[in-house]
Motif scaffolding. Structure first.
Motif, PDB file in Angstrom:
ATOM      1  N   THR A  48       0.666  -1.004  -0.011  1.00 55.28           N
ATOM      2  CA  THR A  48      -0.062  -0.008   0.132  1.00 55.28           C
ATOM      3  C   THR A  48       0.964   1.221   0.049  1.00 55.28           C
ATOM      4  N   ASN A  49       0.611   2.168  -0.831  1.00 48.51           N
ATOM      5  CA  ASN A  49       1.055   3.637  -0.777  1.00 48.51           C
ATOM      6  C   ASN A  49       1.267   4.062   0.704  1.00 48.51           C
ATOM      7  N   SER A  50       2.463   4.148   1.136  1.00 50.28           N
ATOM      8  CA  SER A  50       2.452   4.861   2.813  1.00 50.28           C
ATOM      9  C   SER A  50       2.001   6.110   2.813  1.00 50.28           C
ATOM     10  N   ALA A  51       1.853   7.081   2.037  1.00 50.65           N
ATOM     11  CA  ALA A  51       0.789   8.222   2.185  1.00 50.65           C
ATOM     12  C   ALA A  51      -0.310   8.130   2.422  1.00 50.65           C
ATOM     13  N   GLN A  52      -0.787   7.106   1.580  1.00 46.23           N
ATOM     14  CA  GLN A  52      -2.459   6.680   1.367  1.00 46.23           C
ATOM     15  C   GLN A  52      -2.638   5.890   3.005  1.00 46.23           C
ATOM     16  N   ASN A  53      -1.830   5.145   3.490  1.00 47.14           N
ATOM     17  CA  ASN A  53      -1.917   4.384   4.434  1.00 47.14           C
ATOM     18  C   ASN A  53      -1.585   5.005   5.513  1.00 47.14           C
ATOM     19  N   PHE A  54      -0.905   6.095   5.651  1.00 44.75           N
ATOM     20  CA  PHE A  54      -0.730   7.348   6.557  1.00 44.75           C
ATOM     21  C   PHE A  54      -2.059   7.990   6.952  1.00 44.75           C
ATOM     22  N   THR A  55      -2.555   8.433   5.775  1.00 45.45           N
ATOM     23  CA  THR A  55      -4.098   9.193   5.890  1.00 45.45           C
ATOM     24  C   THR A  55      -5.052   8.413   6.407  1.00 45.45           C
ATOM     25  N   SER A  56      -5.130   7.214   5.869  1.00 49.43           N
ATOM     26  CA  SER A  56      -6.150   6.403   6.363  1.00 49.43           C
ATOM     27  C   SER A  56      -6.033   6.068   7.968  1.00 49.43           C
ATOM     28  N   ALA A  57      -4.791   5.698   8.253  1.00 47.15           N
ATOM     29  CA  ALA A  57      -4.496   5.510   9.728  1.00 47.15           C
ATOM     30  C   ALA A  57      -4.965   6.493  10.621  1.00 47.15           C
ATOM     31  N   GLN A  58      -4.508   7.616  10.169  1.00 47.18           N
ATOM     32  CA  GLN A  58      -4.584   8.881  10.954  1.00 47.18           C
ATOM     33  C   GLN A  58      -6.050   9.392  11.101  1.00 47.18           C
ATOM     34  N   SER A  59      -6.741   9.005   9.885  1.00 46.07           N
ATOM     35  CA  SER A  59      -8.438   9.096  10.036  1.00 46.07           C
ATOM     36  C   SER A  59      -8.937   8.359  10.903  1.00 46.07           C
ATOM     37  N   ALA A  60      -8.677   6.942  11.024  1.00 49.11           N
ATOM     38  CA  ALA A  60      -9.094   6.016  11.654  1.00 49.11           C
ATOM     39  C   ALA A  60      -8.786   6.197  13.269  1.00 49.11           C
ATOM     40  N   LEU A  61      -7.715   6.642  13.537  1.00 49.57           N
ATOM     41  CA  LEU A  61      -7.385   7.083  15.039  1.00 49.57           C
ATOM     42  C   LEU A  61      -8.048   8.262  15.299  1.00 49.57           C
ATOM     43  N   GLU A  62      -8.238   9.255  14.532  1.00 49.76           N
ATOM     44  CA  GLU A  62      -8.891  10.405  15.138  1.00 49.76           C
ATOM     45  C   GLU A  62     -10.505   9.982  15.396  1.00 49.76           C
ATOM     46  N   THR A  63     -11.106   9.240  14.578  1.00 47.83           N
ATOM     47  CA  THR A  63     -12.454   8.465  14.719  1.00 47.83           C
ATOM     48  C   THR A  63     -12.502   7.946  16.107  1.00 47.83           C
ATOM     49  N   GLN A  64     -11.647   6.936  16.594  1.00 44.35           N
ATOM     50  CA  GLN A  64     -11.620   6.114  17.631  1.00 44.35           C
ATOM     51  C   GLN A  64     -11.622   7.265  18.831  1.00 44.35           C
ATOM     52  N   ILE A  65     -10.818   8.146  18.589  1.00 42.57           N
ATOM     53  CA  ILE A  65     -10.524   9.153  19.892  1.00 42.57           C
ATOM     54  C   ILE A  65     -11.598   9.944  20.035  1.00 42.57           C
ATOM     55  N   GLN A  66     -12.316  10.401  18.948  1.00 40.68           N
ATOM     56  CA  GLN A  66     -13.598  11.429  18.939  1.00 40.68           C
ATOM     57  C   GLN A  66     -14.665  10.421  19.328  1.00 40.68           C
ATOM     58  N   ASP A  67     -14.734   9.242  19.155  1.00 45.70           N
ATOM     59  CA  ASP A  67     -15.861   8.273  19.851  1.00 45.70           C
ATOM     60  C   ASP A  67     -15.598   8.360  21.299  1.00 45.70           C
ATOM     61  N   ARG A  68     -14.586   8.296  21.998  1.00 47.97           N
ATOM     62  CA  ARG A  68     -14.346   8.236  23.470  1.00 47.97           C
ATOM     63  C   ARG A  68     -14.637   9.905  23.807  1.00 47.97           C
ATOM     64  N   ILE A  69     -14.407  10.758  23.063  1.00 45.81           N
ATOM     65  CA  ILE A  69     -14.766  12.166  23.556  1.00 45.81           C
ATOM     66  C   ILE A  69     -16.079  12.099  23.640  1.00 45.81           C
ATOM     67  N   SER A  70     -16.860  11.936  22.760  1.00 50.66           N
ATOM     68  CA  SER A  70     -18.130  11.942  22.453  1.00 50.66           C
ATOM     69  C   SER A  70     -19.008  11.230  23.763  1.00 50.66           C
ATOM     70  N   LYS A  71     -18.483   9.962  23.827  1.00 45.64           N
ATOM     71  CA  LYS A  71     -19.010   9.132  25.103  1.00 45.64           C
ATOM     72  C   LYS A  71     -18.824   9.915  26.250  1.00 45.64           C
ATOM     73  N   LEU A  72     -17.665  10.596  26.626  1.00 51.36           N
ATOM     74  CA  LEU A  72     -17.406  11.240  27.967  1.00 51.36           C
ATOM     75  C   LEU A  72     -18.319  12.713  27.758  1.00 51.36           C
TER      76      LEU A  72
END
Length: 253
Positions: A48-72
């Motif tokens: 996988t292209n590293s730039a695409q992979n980084f963007t995907s991973a960054q977006s996924a992590l942001e979503t997981q953190i935001q889910d926790r923020i929304s829960k709190l």
């Protein structure tokens, strides 16, 4: 006598709605599933292209953190809107959840900001390791807040029933001490004592719901949470029956 009972029954009616924590059984497994999927998202694939992979991973992590923020944030709103939390419990729960700049909520907000400015996969992995494997928001903070809010509400309603017990007893006597009324009244008295004992036990167990305890024994803590919620639901069902019995005895709709 009856006017006082009517007023208190009206108060009971306005406080007799309760929100039980949905999906308790799936909360832990759901969180764990999220952790697993995020791990694979952050590990770059050789094809996988590293730039695409980084963007995907960054977006996924942001979503997981935001889910926790929304829960709190949802838990914070629940604490603020509760009219039956004791002052001590409100202070304790508010500190547990934190604010935009303090506690768990503050930490997650700061981490989200950092993730959004990360530029390497190594930075993302470090940020993910700091927050995602820690399931405290789902398996510790949320249960403690929900159970405490519910338990305090039950305690409040139970105290209202206790306060009108003498008045209900007088009505039973005025009605001729029928077997049906007497049995119902005696059961109400028994239930009040049982609920008080149950909530005391629940309060004492809440102190054992900690991140370290979960890490040491996740299955045991999860089972404990389920058991505590079942106790709360049973107490609530008993309160509803007491409420109905008082209405039947007094003839007040």
């Amino acid at each position: 006598m009856r006017p006082k009972i009517a007023i208190l029954l009206s108060t009971l009616a306005t406080t007799s709605t309760i929100m039980f924590m949905p999906g308790v059984a799936s909360a832990t497994s759901s969180s764990a599933g999220t952790t697993t999927s995020s791990s694979s998202a952050i590990n770059p694939s050789p094809t996988t292209n590293s730039a695409q992979n980084f963007t995907s991973a960054q977006s996924a992590l942001e979503t997981q953190i935001q889910d926790r923020i929304s829960k709190l944030e949802g838990l914070s709103s629940k604490i603020a809107s509760s009219t039956t939390l004791t002052p001590t419990d409100r202070t304790t729960l508010s500190a547990l959840v934190g604010s935009s700049s303090t506690g768990d909520l503050g930490t997650l907000n700061a981490t989200l900001t950092k993730v959004q400015s990360d530029t390497t996969m190594a930075e993302l992995k470090a940020d993910r390791t700091a927050v995602i494997p820690d399931l405290r928001v789902y398996v510790v903070v949320a249960p403690v807040v929900n159970i405490t809010v519910t338990a305090d509400k039950i305690t409040y309603i139970n105290s209202l029933i206790t306060s009108i017990e003498p008045n209900v007893s007088t009505v039973v006597t005025d009605n001729g001490n029928s077997a049906t009324d007497t049995t119902a009244y005696n059961q109400i008295q028994t239930n009040v004592t049982a609920i008080t004992s149950s909530i005391t036990n629940i309060d004492s167990e809440l102190g054992s719901l900690t991140p370290s305890a979960f890490n040491a024994n996740p299955t045991g803590i999860h089972s404990q949470v389920l058991s505590m919620w079942q106790s709360v639901k049973n107490d609530w069902a008993t309160l509803k029956q007491d409420h109905q019995d008082i209405k039947t005895i007094t003839g007040i709709a």
